[in-house]
Write an enzyme that holds these catalytic residues in place. Structure first.
Site, PDB file in Angstrom:
ATOM      1  N   GLY A 163       0.812  -1.205   0.000  1.00  0.00           N
ATOM      2  CA  GLY A 163       0.000   0.000   0.000  1.00  0.00           C
ATOM      3  C   GLY A 163       0.851   1.261   0.000  1.00  0.00           C
ATOM      4  CG  ASP A 164       0.720   3.650   2.426  1.00  0.00           C
ATOM      5  OD1 ASP A 164      -0.375   4.224   2.483  1.00  0.00           O
ATOM      6  OD2 ASP A 164       1.125   2.846   3.291  1.00  0.00           O
ATOM      7  N   GLY A 169       1.346   5.293  -4.243  1.00  0.00           N
ATOM      8  CA  GLY A 169       1.096   6.430  -5.126  1.00  0.00           C
ATOM      9  C   GLY A 169       0.035   6.141  -6.166  1.00  0.00           C
ATOM     10  CE  LYS A 170      -3.442   1.759  -3.935  1.00  0.00           C
ATOM     11  NZ  LYS A 170      -2.335   1.830  -2.949  1.00  0.00           N
ATOM     12  CB  ALA A 226      -7.471   3.353   1.397  1.00  0.00           C
ATOM     13  N   GLY A 275      -1.540   9.214   9.764  1.00  0.00           N
ATOM     14  CA  GLY A 275      -0.385  10.021  10.127  1.00  0.00           C
ATOM     15  C   GLY A 275       0.749   9.217  10.721  1.00  0.00           C
ATOM     16  NE  ARG A 333       2.554   5.784   4.189  1.00  0.00           N
ATOM     17  CZ  ARG A 333       2.303   6.762   3.348  1.00  0.00           C
ATOM     18  NH1 ARG A 333       3.294   7.279   2.629  1.00  0.00           N
ATOM     19  NH2 ARG A 333       1.081   7.232   3.200  1.00  0.00           N
ATOM     20  N   GLY A 349       8.590  12.861  -8.480  1.00  0.00           N
ATOM     21  CA  GLY A 349       8.197  13.882  -7.517  1.00  0.00           C
ATOM     22  C   GLY A 349       6.707  13.787  -7.254  1.00  0.00           C
TER      23      GLY A 349
END
Length: 435
Positions: A12-13, A15-16, A39, A301, A304, A418
């Site tokens: 997960g996480d 950048g989908k 999510a 928050g 990760r 970026g």
């Protein structure tokens, strides 16, 4: 026009949201097919930053229908708040649709989730405590409350009573909480129903009509393949199936309606919550990646966990999703490293006699005790965030991408350099689907 599924190829996480946002401008429909407000997607448009938890990323395009499919679990309080927030920022939300068959997160689901994690103590799963798991559990037990139930007071009250009865023992510590009052819950959700009624629709039919009209439909997944409840690092997984096959059940289409499956992966790896993470960097290098990549959860928050890219896991994700393409994001975060390790095998501990694994282990006891075996490649010192073509990138970047592509067996068609909307590079002859 194809039906394209966009899924996370790690934990997960990845950048989908940014990739979906890029595709959404050309799509007739963007349909979210699983998960809930556990999510989060972050979209950067110039100086504007948008954070979404339930609504698909394409909501910023007035010509694109953005819908929540039947496979999603919905907290109506979160959803109405998200819609209100968009309106306050001048976004037209008339292009939003909500499946009448999606299941609702109820107040008691939140309580059960929090209590369940607290009881597990050090063995906690690391859920977001948003009630996602208990909601999916009720769905499987046929005790779920669906979006359409908010439009019928009699049915809503009956279903809430039926759902609460077998939970009374589990909810004993909350029995004095006014949020558990039957009449209070009923009135609250009837109000949500009135607010959301204009958006409630038969989303499956809308998707079928778009596909039959040869229009582009994007199926948006949440979380990532390694958090899949069947194929991920169980039990440290989410409560749904974030893999491509779930787009069929979660949006109501057949396998032949899916033409392409795009997997999104970071140039390194991250994970939130508990569970195995063979390439984890619990040191200053990991902190450097976390800081440079802004690796803090959109929803919670939470910082990760970070590590080098895991190609064994990525190849596994490619296989269970049937990936046709890869997008590698956050390459700019790796600028400045002299060498870049890529995990190409796992090595077991002493109990397994140091056995080497080139395929993702199916046994959780093995996976929890493996270390990473790395292949090192030269890094690059150049800042690459301003590059807009592969020709502007250092050769070491191209070599890094080619190695990933060859090992995983899936072409890397797009890279991110970026967080900005325009900070992407299409590789080779690839480009966005035609409108």
């Amino acid at each position: 026009m194809p039906g394209i599924v966009v899924v996370g190829a790690q934990w997960g996480d990845e950048g989908k949201g940014k990739i979906v946002d890029l595709l959404a401008e050309r799509a007739q429909i963007v349909a979210r097919f699983q998960g809930g407000n556990n999510a989060g997607h972050t979209i950067v448009r110039g100086d504007d930053v948008w954070k979404f938890h339930l609504i698909p990323s394409g909501i910023l395009y007035p010509g694109t229908l953005c819908m929540i499919g039947n496979g999603v679990v919905v907290d109506p309080g979160v959803l109405t708040g998200e819609l209100d927030g968009l309106r306050e920022r001048g976004v037209d939300v008339s292009n939003f649709r909500l499946s009448a068959n999606a299941h609702l997160i109820m107040p008691y689901h939140l309580m059960l989730d929090q209590a369940g994690e607290a009881r597990l103590g050090k063995l906690e799963i690391g859920t977001t405590r948003r009630g996602i798991g208990p909601c999916y559990a009720d769905k499987a037990l046929r005790l779920g409350i669906r979006v359409q139930d908010m439009l019928d007071e009699k049915i809503l009250k009956q279903k809430i009573m039926a759902a609460l009865e077998p939970k009374r023992l589990q909810l004993r510590e909350f029995e004095r909480d006014p949020a558990l009052d039957l009449q209070t819950i009923t009135e609250q959700y009837l109000l949500y129903g009135k607010r959301l009624e204009q958006f409630i629709a038969d989303t499956t039919t809308l998707i079928h009509e778009a596909l039959e009209a040869d229009q582009l439909v994007i199926f948006e997944g949440a979380q990532g393949a390694l958090l899949d409840i069947d194929h991920g690092t169980y039990p440290f997984v989410t409560s749904s199936n974030p893999i491509a096959g779930a787009a069929c059940t979660g949006a109501g289409v057949g396998p032949k309606d899916i033409d392409e499956v795009w997997g999104i992966a970071k140039a390194y790896a991250t994970r939130v919550g508990s569970g195995p993470f063979p390439t984890e960097l619990d040191d200053e290098v990991g902190e450097r990646i976390r800081t440079a990549g802004g690796e803090f959860g959109t929803t919670t928050g939470r910082p990760r966990r970070t590590g080098w890219i895991d190609l064994v896991a990525l190849r596994y994700a490619a296989r269970i999703n049937g990936l046709t393409a890869l997008a590698i994001t956050k390459l700019d975060v790796l600028s400045g490293f002299e060498t870049l390790p890529l995990c190409t095998a796992y090595v077991g501990d002493d109990e397994s006699d140091g056995a080497e694994f080139t395929s993702f282990p199916y046994h959780q006891s093995v996976l929890h005790h493996v270390g990473a075996k790395y292949t090192e490649m030269p890094g690059w010192s150049e800042e690459i965030s301003a590059a807009r073509s592969e020709a502007e990138l250092p050769q070491a970047v191209t070599d890094y991408l080619n190695f990933i592509e060859e090992f995983v067996g899936v072409p890397v068609i797009m890279i991110g350099v970026g967080p900005g909307h325009d900070q992407i590079i299409w590789r080779g002859d690839n480009g966005p689907p035609a409108a």
